[in-house]
Design an enzyme around this catalytic site. Structure first.
Site, mmCIF file in Angstrom:
data_model
loop_
_atom_site.group_PDB
_atom_site.id
_atom_site.type_symbol
_atom_site.label_atom_id
_atom_site.label_comp_id
_atom_site.label_asym_id
_atom_site.label_seq_id
_atom_site.Cartn_x
_atom_site.Cartn_y
_atom_site.Cartn_z
ATOM 1 N N ARG A 232 -7.502 -1.087 13.659
ATOM 2 C CA ARG A 232 -8.034 0.240 13.340
ATOM 3 C C ARG A 232 -7.835 0.576 11.870
ATOM 4 N NH1 ARG A 232 -6.998 4.988 10.885
ATOM 5 N NH2 ARG A 232 -4.858 4.942 11.679
ATOM 6 N N ASP A 233 -6.612 0.807 11.467
ATOM 7 C CA ASP A 233 -6.332 1.231 10.094
ATOM 8 C C ASP A 233 -6.665 0.133 9.091
ATOM 9 O OD1 ASP A 233 -5.500 2.892 8.086
ATOM 10 O OD2 ASP A 233 -3.370 2.578 8.400
ATOM 11 N N HIS B 23 2.660 2.061 3.575
ATOM 12 C CA HIS B 23 1.724 1.249 2.804
ATOM 13 C C HIS B 23 2.486 0.624 1.639
ATOM 14 C CE1 HIS B 23 -2.375 2.652 4.396
ATOM 15 N NE2 HIS B 23 -1.456 3.152 5.203
ATOM 16 N N CYS C 249 -6.461 3.936 3.071
ATOM 17 C CA CYS C 249 -7.251 5.107 3.460
ATOM 18 C C CYS C 249 -8.507 5.200 2.599
ATOM 19 C CB CYS C 249 -6.411 6.374 3.293
ATOM 20 S SG CYS C 249 -7.313 7.885 3.652
#
Length: 321
Positions: A24-25, A218, A249
């Protein structure tokens, strides 16, 4: 003394849960659409390597995140026989309904601790996000589906700078009041440092002790695993990571990848913290993922191998002179 087998000597928990968020991310900001078959093959290979908690997709608008337009199809192709917990990110009640139809094990609602990033990320104010989550939780309750809460920019915002710890605590309290018992602190642009990790973990433990805290780092500034180390010292046992270091992001400037799952597992293994993950298989998954994506990923372990991986002397050059 073998420190690998005695984490308590270092003040660490004996076991940690690795939550894979790469499907997902990690994939959400990839410019080229990754075929659905490749996505569930990735998830299945991660499960085969021993990962038992995975965030596999998101039920967001395909216009906002085109990479996630096949969310339901991805879930239909995953091996559900090994007891893996499959979660999906949902932005609203409609997303929750779709997630329930796809039989997710848990849903993740998410918002930013900073007002500006929340408006960029989901085009809502923080209060609007929280109001919508109440509806998500009510929808989830009808099906008995668990809901987890994510707090992005929990360690700093690229638009506002420092984020007050009180804002993070307030959102965690609001989540608790909705019945959410697991909250992940997201380091969206790699602004976390060990002192911030300690401060936020202790503040949440004091204010909402019933909440189970996860950490999502991150590696934007190279401090991701150092922050994991700080989290271990605070007793946190749940860490979210992405295979090969995929991610970043799409709505934050200069956001780079998540901490690498294989690098995380290696560090935990070396500290004697059990993960129940097969590191060799995980490295193989990272290398296959890099080939699938078609570019070099930031993961270090898949390039160097574990520290005790030996090499033939004949394969190395000998100094001259």
């Amino acid at each position: 003394m073998n420190l690998r087998s005695r984490p308590e000597e270092m003040g660490f928990p004996s076991h940690a849960r690795v939550v894979e968020v790469g499907p997902r991310d990690g994939l959400q900001s990839e410019p080229e659409f990754v075929p659905t078959e490749e996505k569930f093959a990735l998830v299945n290979s991660l499960i085969d390597a021993g990962i038992r908690h995975l965030e596999v997709t998101s039920f967001v608008s395909p216009r906002a995140v085109p990479q996630m337009r096949d969310a339901s199809e991805v879930l239909s192709g995953i091996d559900r026989t090994r007891g893996a917990v499959l979660t999906a990110l949902v932005p609203n009640a409609r997303g929750a309904e779709r997630a329930i139809e796809a039989a997710v094990d848990a849903m993740v609602v998410f918002m930013s601790a900073s007002e500006s990033h929340n408006r960029k990320n989901v085009n809502r104010s923080r209060q609007e996000s929280l109001a919508g989550f109440g509806e998500v939780c009510r929808t989830a309750e009808t099906s008995g589906t668990a809901v987890y809460g994510g707090i992005a920019t929990a360690f700093g915002c690229p638009f506002e700078g420092d984020v007050p710890v009180e804002d993070v605590v307030d959102i965690a309290r609001r989540y608790r009041d909705m019945g959410i018992t697991m909250v992940s602190l997201g380091d969206t642009t790699g602004m976390a440092t060990p002192p911030l990790v300690r401060e936020r973990c202790r503040a949440l433990r004091a204010a909402v002790p019933e909440i189970d805290v996860a950490l999502h780092f991150h590696n934007t500034r190279g401090a991701g695993l150092v922050c994991v180390y700080a989290g271990l010292l605070e007793g946190v046992t749940r860490y979210e990571s992405s295979i090969g270091g995929l991610g970043g992001c799409p709505f934050a400037p200069k956001a780079t990848g998540n901490i690498c799952t294989e690098d995380l597992v290696y560090m935990l293994d070396e500290c004697g913290v059990e993960t129940d993950v097969d590191l060799g298989k995980l490295i193989a998954v990272a290398r296959r993922t890099e080939a699938t994506i078609g570019r070099t990923l930031p993961g270090q372990l898949m390039k160097a191998g574990p520290r005790l991986e030996l090499h033939a002397m004949a394969a190395a050059a000998t100094a001259n002179g």
